[in-house]
Design an enzyme around this catalytic site. Structure first.
Site, short mmCIF file in Angstrom:
data_model
loop_
_atom_site.label_atom_id
_atom_site.label_comp_id
_atom_site.label_asym_id
_atom_site.label_seq_id
_atom_site.Cartn_x
_atom_site.Cartn_y
_atom_site.Cartn_z
N CYS A 161 -4.66 2.58 -3.43
CA CYS A 161 -3.62 3.12 -2.90
C CYS A 161 -2.54 2.04 -3.43
O CYS A 161 -1.64 1.95 -2.23
CB CYS A 161 -3.70 3.21 -1.41
SG CYS A 161 -4.93 4.79 -0.83
N HIS A 213 0.85 -1.17 0.17
CA HIS A 213 -0.15 -0.08 -0.01
C HIS A 213 0.94 1.18 0.02
O HIS A 213 1.92 1.13 0.50
CB HIS A 213 -0.87 -0.07 1.42
CG HIS A 213 -1.97 1.04 1.54
ND1 HIS A 213 -1.51 2.29 1.86
CD2 HIS A 213 -3.25 1.06 1.37
CE1 HIS A 213 -2.76 3.01 2.02
NE2 HIS A 213 -3.76 2.13 1.66
N GLN A 232 -3.82 -5.25 6.92
CA GLN A 232 -4.84 -6.15 6.16
C GLN A 232 -4.51 -7.49 7.06
O GLN A 232 -5.26 -8.46 6.67
CB GLN A 232 -4.89 -6.05 4.73
CG GLN A 232 -5.02 -5.04 4.05
CD GLN A 232 -6.32 -4.42 4.19
OE1 GLN A 232 -7.33 -5.31 4.50
NE2 GLN A 232 -6.62 -3.05 3.97
N1 PLP Z 1 -1.51 -0.64 4.66
C1 PLP Z 1 -2.40 -1.40 4.09
C2 PLP Z 1 -2.11 -2.79 3.67
C3 PLP Z 1 -3.61 -0.78 3.90
O1 PLP Z 1 -4.69 -1.47 3.29
C4 PLP Z 1 -3.84 0.50 4.52
C5 PLP Z 1 -5.15 1.16 4.35
O2 PLP Z 1 -5.89 0.72 3.51
C6 PLP Z 1 -2.77 1.07 5.26
C7 PLP Z 1 -1.70 0.58 5.26
C8 PLP Z 1 -3.16 2.52 5.44
O3 PLP Z 1 -3.95 2.38 6.95
P1 PLP Z 1 -4.51 3.70 7.34
O4 PLP Z 1 -5.33 4.51 6.18
O5 PLP Z 1 -5.73 3.25 8.12
O6 PLP Z 1 -3.59 4.52 7.92
#
Ligand code: PLP
Length: 412
Positions: A370, A122, A202
């Site tokens: 993302c 991500h 996740q």
């Molecule tokens: N990492 C992963 C694999 C994600 O799916 C997400 C959000 O979708 C994030 C990081 C970032 O999470 P947050 O937006 O809650 O900080």
């Protein structure tokens, strides 16, 4: 652990799902709905114990501090961290990774070092490292994927060299739901002196996770993807990093401040939690953990695995639908996979698909989620993503499939 409750019954414990009986909520990889138990606990904090923490000598502040610190203990137990002292509350996974990038990354990486990432990441686990690379002169390196978009583990291992300072790797892909073989990769990296950060955003909501067994240095996740309020997250910090340089400075993280300078608290969590945290959010996260544990992470995972198999096979029978990633029966890491399916429909833009599904009350996600580098590797401009959680049912899958068949008919 409390009684296992039958998963199908739990929808009635989620006020939003009760208020919208026709809603088919399949965007759980983005955020999850909150059970009454979490909402009530957060509200009870404000009604019964609202005060700032760690500061007041009065009983109300001690009660607030107690509730906050009990939540930290719950998180430590949930992750099997050695102690609550290894748990830092943050604003979410993004914030946790930024904390490591700024605190550990800027102090430990330099020109010539490499930061090894996977294309499954991500943006939250890419962009902070690109920023660190810019500031330190270190280089970001990506390993390869196989044809089915699973990790090419041999390639990843080949890319671990004496230059590798950090491996930052997701536990589960937010786009494909597939897991990475952390139990193979982390020991390999650690034996070669590489620091390892795991993005558990996740993973933690869906899988029983043991940070000591994993052997990672850092583990990050967000509360809102596991029934807790938004704005609260966690960074697990292994013992040897508890004294790393703070990212944010200010109140609560100091021993003393003079006009000339400040002496910081020596160790995390205090050293890394500056200012007033999201106290009620942390308390809500504690309640979310209680809730998940009352059902059991294994039961949740089994429920999701059954949903994933059903969704995969039902969607794969729809003409013109292409599912991305390995089929469940071809995935050797299926037992660690999350219930996420991403797909495209031949000749129909993913945004049109999602719009037509929304008209029928089915909420799925569309776009690149993302994860632009992963979409570039998959050579698709955008995907539709359905992601499931403990309150989803087989009826939700039937509704998704019916709405998708209908959307295709309408469009054609
Ligand atoms: N990492 C992963 C694999 C994600 O799916 C997400 C959000 O979708 C994030 C990081 C970032 O999470 P947050 O937006 O809650 O900080």
């Amino acid at each position: 652990m409390a009684d296992k409750r039958y998963l199908i019954d739990i929808r009635k414990e989620f006020p939003l799902l009760v208020a919208r009986p026709g809603l088919v909520y399949l965007d759980n990889a983005a955020t999850t709905q909150k059970p009454a138990a979490v909402l009530d606990t957060e509200r009870a904090f404000y009604e019964e114990a609202d005060a700032n923490i760690h500061r007041g000598i009065y009983a109300l502040s001690e009660e607030a501090s107690d509730r906050y610190e009990r939540a930290r203990e719950k998180v430590a137990r949930f992750l099997n961290a050695p102690s609550a002292e290894n748990i830092v509350f943050t604003a979410g996974a993004t914030d946790s990774i930024n904390l490591v990038a700024h605190s550990w990354g800027l102090a430990n990486l330099e020109r010539g070092d490499e930061i090894l990432l996977t294309p499954l990441e991500h943006h939250a686990n890419i962009v902070p490292w690109q920023q660190v690379a810019k500031q330190t002169g270190a280089k970001v390196v990506f390993c390869g994927l196989k044809e089915d978009f699973t990790l090419d583990v041999d390639d990843l291992k080949r890319r671990i060299t004496p230059k590798t300072g950090l491996l930052a790797i997701t536990q589960v892909s937010n786009v494909l739901g597939i897991a990475t073989p952390l139990s193979e990769i982390i020991p390999y990296a650690k034996q070669r002196g590489v620091t390892v950060l795991v993005d558990g955003a996740q993973g933690a909501p869906h899988l029983k996770t043991d940070v000591q067994a994993l052997g990672c240095d850092f583990y990050a996740f967000s509360g809102h993807k596991m029934l807790a309020p938004t704005g609260i997250g966690v960074l697990y910090v292994a013992e040897q990093h508890r004294s790393m340089q703070p990212y944010r400075t200010g109140g609560d993280m100091i021993e003393d401040v003079t006009e000339q300078g400040a002496e910081f608290a020596p160790l995390a969590p205090r050293r890394l939690e500056a200012g007033t945290p999201h106290i009620a959010g942390a308390v809500g996260l504690g309640a979310a953990i209680d809730y998940l544990e009352s059902i059991g992470m294994d039961a949740i995972h089994q429920h999701e695995a059954a949903l994933l198999k059903k969704a995969w096979h039902a969607l794969s029978r729809i003409p013109d639908v292409t599912l991305l990633g390995p089929a469940p029966e071809n995935d050797p890491l299926f037992s660690s996979r999350s219930a996420v399916v991403s797909f495209t429909v031949e000749g129909i833009h993913p945004h049109d698909v999602a719009q037509l599904l929304d008209d029928e009350g089915v909420c799925i996600r569309v776009g690149k989620h993302c994860a632009h580098p992963l979409h570039a590797r998959m050579k698709v401009a955008a995907t539709n993503r359905a992601s499931f959680y403990l309150y989803n049912t087989e009826q939700d899958i039937d509704a998704l499939v019916a709405a998708l068949r209908h959307a295709i008919e309408v469009f054609r």
